[in-house]
Design an enzyme around this catalytic site. Structure first.
Site, mmCIF file in Angstrom:
data_model
loop_
_atom_site.group_PDB
_atom_site.id
_atom_site.type_symbol
_atom_site.label_atom_id
_atom_site.label_comp_id
_atom_site.label_asym_id
_atom_site.label_seq_id
_atom_site.Cartn_x
_atom_site.Cartn_y
_atom_site.Cartn_z
ATOM 1 C CG ASP A 1 12.652 92.794 32.360
ATOM 2 O OD1 ASP A 1 11.814 92.116 32.996
ATOM 3 O OD2 ASP A 1 13.438 92.293 31.523
ATOM 4 C CE LYS B 1 12.826 83.971 33.659
ATOM 5 N NZ LYS B 1 12.829 85.035 32.676
ATOM 6 C CD1 TRP C 1 17.359 88.465 31.563
ATOM 7 C CD2 TRP C 1 16.561 88.197 29.490
ATOM 8 N NE1 TRP C 1 17.180 87.118 31.335
ATOM 9 C CE2 TRP C 1 16.702 86.935 30.088
ATOM 10 C CE3 TRP C 1 16.088 88.280 28.173
ATOM 11 C CZ2 TRP C 1 16.376 85.750 29.415
ATOM 12 C CZ3 TRP C 1 15.764 87.109 27.512
ATOM 13 C CH2 TRP C 1 15.908 85.866 28.130
#
Ligand SMILES: *Cc1c(COP(=O)(O)O)cnc(C)c1O
Length: 354
Positions: free
Chosen positions: A167, A191, A100
């Site tokens: 993030d 999530k 990511w």
């Protein structure tokens, strides 16, 4: 019986959230209308949006500190480019701790100079780099708090004068941090917060207005801020369900309460990974994620038998990501300790039967 759901995302949410969300689809607020058939400008939905934003700031301890919470679309992946679009004038610093982070870094390069301050790619991202320097003239520093795929998590964030952008898709609301250290926090809902379809962006108002380029409206934080996340039709179901999860978390005692449970779950699974000779942890111990535990079978162990045993026990979603292999047990906020105990019991049964 419901499965023990270790899916990495979309993933488990509290059962009461599933029930309330289902009810709202059929009849929202006793309006004899569904949540998903009314105007997003109706007072009933505006109240949902306001509550979701307020709860997010309250749980993070950011009320009254100059922050706004936005619910946007496009996933965390859209934030990879939006952060750079809105903040990157000259130079940005990125910490590369996995898939990511690498994607975020790639997008940022479209907008200016990007310095990779450190990377753990040399060991397939099984650790968090430490002791790196962040250039003091960077517009911002970007990092990923929890690496969902590799199972590592930043425990200590660097002390820096440079605005921090993080993030937090896979560990937001899971542990206490001084969230006011960050200028932007973003997280895809799917999530730890809700269904896929919305992304929480918490940003400090004074971070904006520093780039000279023009920004398309949909990608401009200022536009979304001024319109309170209602510039265009928001993903009403995803926002409502996220609000329910945030309410659930607040009633449970907030982040400090859930952090204790998350700690117990992590100790339970890692304790067994370390004890059981048939398993080997993937991430370096000091950097282990409390959300995603990654592990492999020790060479020669009978994978077919282990796979049969966990399926029989009603476990779902523990196959590792293709870039790591092995197994990954994701233990987000909504996962009860009991499910982790079931997995550990299976690991012990596997040892006995091997
Ligand atoms: C899942 C994930 C993403 C990608 O999220 P999308 O909503 O699919 O764009 C980004 N970052 C992290 C840390 C993730 O876990």
């Amino acid at each position: 019986m419901k499965k023990h759901n270790f899916s990495a995302g979309p993933c488990i949410l509290p059962q009461e959230v599933f029930e309330k969300a289902s009810q709202a689809i059929l009849n929202f607020n006793n309006l004899d209308l569904s949540l998903i058939e009314i105007s997003h400008r109706s007072k009933d939905f505006v109240a949902v949006m306001e509550k979701a934003q307020a709860l997010a700031l309250e749980l993070l301890g950011l009320e009254g500190k100059g922050y706004k919470a936005l619910f946007l679309q496009g996933g965390a992946s859209m934030q990879f480019l939006m952060t750079a679009y809105n903040l990157l004038e000259n130079k940005a610093a990125y910490l590369n701790t996995g898939t990511w982070s690498s994607k975020a870094l790639k997008e940022a390069k479209l907008f200016g100079e990007v310095v990779e301050v450190a990377s753990s790619k040399d060991q397939n991202f099984n650790y968090i780099p430490k002791g790196y320097q962040i250039p003091s003239d960077a517009d911002y520093f970007h990092c990923t708090s929890n690496n969902t795929i590799f199972g590592t998590q930043i425990k200590d964030f660097p002390a820096t004068e440079v605005p921090m952008v993080c993030d937090m898709s896979s560990d937001i609301f899971s542990r206490e941090l001084d969230f006011s250290k960050f200028s932007i926090i973003y997280a895809g809902a799917q999530k730890n917060m809700g269904p896929a379809g919305t992304t929480l962006v918490v940003l400090k108002e004074d971070i904006l207005g520093k780039v000279t380029r023009s920004i398309p409206s949909m990608l401009d934080y200022k536009v979304h801020m001024d319109k309170e996340s209602m510039f265009n039709t928001p993903p009403v179901f995803a926002v409502y369900t996220s609000m329910l999860t945030l309410e659930w978390l607040k009633n449970l005692g907030g982040i400090s309460a859930i952090e204790k449970i998350n700690q117990q779950k992590a100790e339970t699974i890692y304790g067994e990974i370390d004890r059981n000779p048939l398993f080997t942890g993937f991430a370096q111990k000091e950097d282990r994620s409390h959300m995603n535990a990654t592990f492999n079978l020790t060479e020669g162990a009978n994978a077919a038998l282990f796979n049969e045993l966990w399926k029989e026990a009603g476990i779902n979603g523990i196959n590792g990501h293709r870039s790591v292999g092995g197994y990954r047990a994701s233990m987000y906020n909504a996962m009860p300790l009991e499910s982790v105990q079931v997995l550990v019991a299976v690991m012990q049964e596997f040892e006995r039967k091997s």
